[in-house]
Design an enzyme around this catalytic site. Structure first.
Site, PDB file in Angstrom:
ATOM      1  N   ASP A   1       0.781  -1.248   0.000  1.00  0.00           N
ATOM      2  CA  ASP A   1       0.000   0.000   0.000  1.00  0.00           C
ATOM      3  C   ASP A   1       0.811   1.297   0.000  1.00  0.00           C
ATOM      4  O   ASP A   1       1.772   1.427   0.758  1.00  0.00           O
ATOM      5  CB  ASP A   1      -0.856   0.091   1.266  1.00  0.00           C
ATOM      6  CG  ASP A   1      -1.565  -1.186   1.613  1.00  0.00           C
ATOM      7  OD1 ASP A   1      -1.509  -2.143   0.848  1.00  0.00           O
ATOM      8  OD2 ASP A   1      -2.188  -1.216   2.691  1.00  0.00           O
TER       9      ASP A   1
ATOM     10  N   GLU B   1     -10.442  -2.350   4.099  1.00  0.00           N
ATOM     11  CA  GLU B   1      -9.114  -1.831   4.413  1.00  0.00           C
ATOM     12  C   GLU B   1      -8.933  -0.442   3.793  1.00  0.00           C
ATOM     13  O   GLU B   1      -9.652  -0.058   2.874  1.00  0.00           O
ATOM     14  CB  GLU B   1      -8.026  -2.772   3.862  1.00  0.00           C
ATOM     15  CG  GLU B   1      -8.118  -4.185   4.446  1.00  0.00           C
ATOM     16  CD  GLU B   1      -6.988  -5.112   4.011  1.00  0.00           C
ATOM     17  OE1 GLU B   1      -6.451  -5.816   4.864  1.00  0.00           O
ATOM     18  OE2 GLU B   1      -6.646  -5.138   2.810  1.00  0.00           O
TER      19      GLU B   1
HETATM   20  C1  FRU Z   1      -3.865  -3.653   2.749  1.00  0.00           C
HETATM   21  C2  FRU Z   1      -3.246  -4.052   4.075  1.00  0.00           C
HETATM   22  C3  FRU Z   1      -3.630  -3.073   5.167  1.00  0.00           C
HETATM   23  C4  FRU Z   1      -2.513  -3.217   6.157  1.00  0.00           C
HETATM   24  C5  FRU Z   1      -1.336  -3.466   5.261  1.00  0.00           C
HETATM   25  C6  FRU Z   1      -0.302  -4.394   5.827  1.00  0.00           C
HETATM   26  O1  FRU Z   1      -3.192  -4.143   1.650  1.00  0.00           O
HETATM   27  O2  FRU Z   1      -3.643  -5.364   4.419  1.00  0.00           O
HETATM   28  O3  FRU Z   1      -4.911  -3.277   5.723  1.00  0.00           O
HETATM   29  O4  FRU Z   1      -2.357  -2.080   6.954  1.00  0.00           O
HETATM   30  O5  FRU Z   1      -1.832  -4.017   4.053  1.00  0.00           O
HETATM   31  O6  FRU Z   1       0.824  -4.470   4.997  1.00  0.00           O
END
Ligand code: FRU
Length: 527
Positions: free
Chosen positions: A35, A217
């Protein structure tokens, strides 16, 4: 405190995967990313922090990597900004410029940048088993970061409370900071407020709604004017969902509605199924309802999109992670793995009485490609016709991205198809087609090259598309391992990764079953 950066570094790249390295999309030099985090514009620079494994090219050791850019196309990677340690992984979050020094981390004339991130606590730590929100701050314009001694600043004693997006709210109530985060496994967005970024009060929650089969998310919430009318402001709530997105696996949905500083209320026209799609079970009705949800992108590879804080001229610019959790850890590149989408500017426009997002890639002024229609021998009136015939486009160029801009009247043709990254024999390639019978834009990567590294990779994506004045308008960005399509001036967006075989760089256009008219066809090369 020991950091987690002690693991062995990944081995160096197999030579052949280096040709997948994008020219204008961000990749980490030699590690894993997911992300985008903490997107912020400050002092002339766009900062992109990102979920990073600094010592590996699969997910793990989650820390915030860091890159900066002046134009959103050319990025410089910097040392890791916020590193995991023996107590916590650093999950996704955001950065704000604390102009009023509400946190006390900076000074009135020298604001601190404050990161609000998720502490994913490790076994054996004091908060083991929970995810909570924490702060780090920078007083040198984002280059080095200090974790706040009072962390975490907000906990719900939950194992899945994460991905805080914070923004300054100056509406009906006193100005304050608003946090939008998720209870991921309950498909809920939760809203909090704070005066100083350190102490937070619960406001409300939203969800489940629309695509709710997977975890929710990386949310975002921001106002936009509908068709640039300052009297008509709507709020857009982005909620990423994994799995259960329209193309399968991970994807980004959004809602349009009102936010009064306390709660978000979606417009009725934003809701596909009042109880959420999962309530419809595994049925054809659920699939149809999924098509009715609002999607930022109809492709397989655009996830965790969030927007910049403090972007110039109040522009709303997002970046997504160009990948899908279905196969993310297995992409056939090394030592880097994964890239970001292009930065995309968002606007709201009224479509059939409903406010909907449109997106433009941040390429303004750069797509100055020559109009190929002008070079076509049949050309008299500035257009040419295609019927069961092929028109060759310039081949892909190593180390450069290409932008194809086309306006085509399908007329009575059954299909119009761009073949991209094809081999010289014209037997393989990625196919982007408009199907006049179904009214769908279809991106087919089943014969795009290496699809065998994961059983879920070979796929066909489609999105409903309405011609305008009988015209199909496409902007297609090709960059070594990706195809990003902005159709009908950004009303429909489709993003897919591809891994073409060596020497597969041919592009051509066909139409069949009738006669299509090409009104515009321009190709620009960006290095
Ligand atoms: C989304 C996610 C988020 C989390 C991060 C962990 O892709 O699962 O919810 O904060 O990646 O790397």
């Amino acid at each position: 405190m020991t950091s987690c950066l002690d693991a062995a570094r990944p081995e160096t790249a197999p030579e052949e995967t280096s040709r997948f390295r994008p020219a204008i999309h961000f990749t980490a030099r030699d590690t894993w990313l997911n992300d985008p985090n903490g997107l912020v514009f400050y002092d002339g620079l766009y900062h992109l922090f990102f979920q990073n494994n600094p010592y590996g090219n699969v997910w793990g050791n989650m820390s915030w990597g860091h890159a900066t850019s002046r134009d959103l196309l050319h990025w410089t990677e910097h040392p890791v900004a916020i590193a995991c340690d023996e107590t916590e992984d650093i999950f996704s979050g955001s950065v704000v410029v604390d102009h009023g020094n509400t946190s006390g981390f900076g000074a009135a004339d020298a604001p601190a940048l404050v990161a609000i991130y998720t502490s994913a606590y490790k076994a054996g730590s004091e908060h083991s088993g929970t995810q909570a929100q924490s702060l780090a701050y920078s007083t040198d314009a984002g280059m080095t970061w200090e974790k706040y001694a009072g962390n975490p600043v907000l906990t719900r004693n939950s194992a899945h409370f994460r991905d805080p997006k914070v923004f300054r709210y100056e509406g009906k109530h006193d100005p304050c900071w608003i946090m939008v985060a998720v209870e991921a496994q309950h498909q809920k967005v939760v809203f909090y407020r704070s005066e100083d970024l350190k102490s937070w009060d619960f406001l409300s929650d939203f969800g489940p709604a629309n695509a709710d089969a997977g975890e929710w998310e990386c949310p975002d919430l921001f106002p936009l004017a509908v068709d640039d009318d300052p009297e008509n402001i709507k709020w857009v709530l982005i909620v990423n969902v994994n799995p259960g997105a329209v193309a399968g696996g991970s994807g980004g949905q959004y809602f349009v509605g009102e936010f009064d500083g306390i709660r978000f209320v979606p417009d009725a026209g934003s809701l596909a199924a009042p109880a959420g799609v999962s309530a419809l079970g595994d049925s054809a009705a659920a699939a149809a309802a999924l098509q009715q949800c609002l999607w930022l992108d109809w492709g397989r590879d655009c996830y965790a999109s969030v927007s910049f804080s403090d972007a110039p001229d109040e522009r709303r610019i997002i970046i997504g992670w160009m990948n899908n959790w279905d196969y993310a850890n297995e992409l056939p590149t090394a030592p880097w793995r994964s890239s970001m989408t292009l930065a995309r500017e968002l606007r709201l426009t009224a479509l059939n009485g409903f406010a909907r997002l449109v997106q433009q890639p941040a390429l303004a002024g750069l797509t100055t490609g020559e109009d190929l229609t002008a070079a076509h021998e049949q050309l008299r009136s500035g257009t040419f016709e295609l019927r069961d015939s092929t028109f060759r486009l310039p081949a892909a160029v190593p180390d450069s991205a290409q932008v194809i801009e086309a306006e085509i009247r399908p007329g009575n043709a059954e299909y119009v198809a761009f073949h991209l990254f094809g081999n010289p024999d014209e037997t393989t390639g990625t196919v982007l087609s408009y199907n006049a019978t179904t009214g769908q834009l279809v991106l087919d990567r089943r014969r795009s090259g290496n699809t065998g590294f994961h059983e879920k990779f070979a796929s066909v994506e489609s999105a409903p598309l309405v011609l305008e004045d009988g015209v199909l308008k496409l902007q297609i960005v090709l960059d070594h391992c990706s195809v990003e399509v902005f159709a009908q001036d950004g009303k429909v967006v489709l993003t897919d990764l591809i891994f073409p075989a060596a020497r597969s760089q041919e592009n051509w256009l066909t139409a069949g079953g009738g006669t299509a008219t090409v009104l515009k066809l321009a190709v620009s090369t960006l290095s």
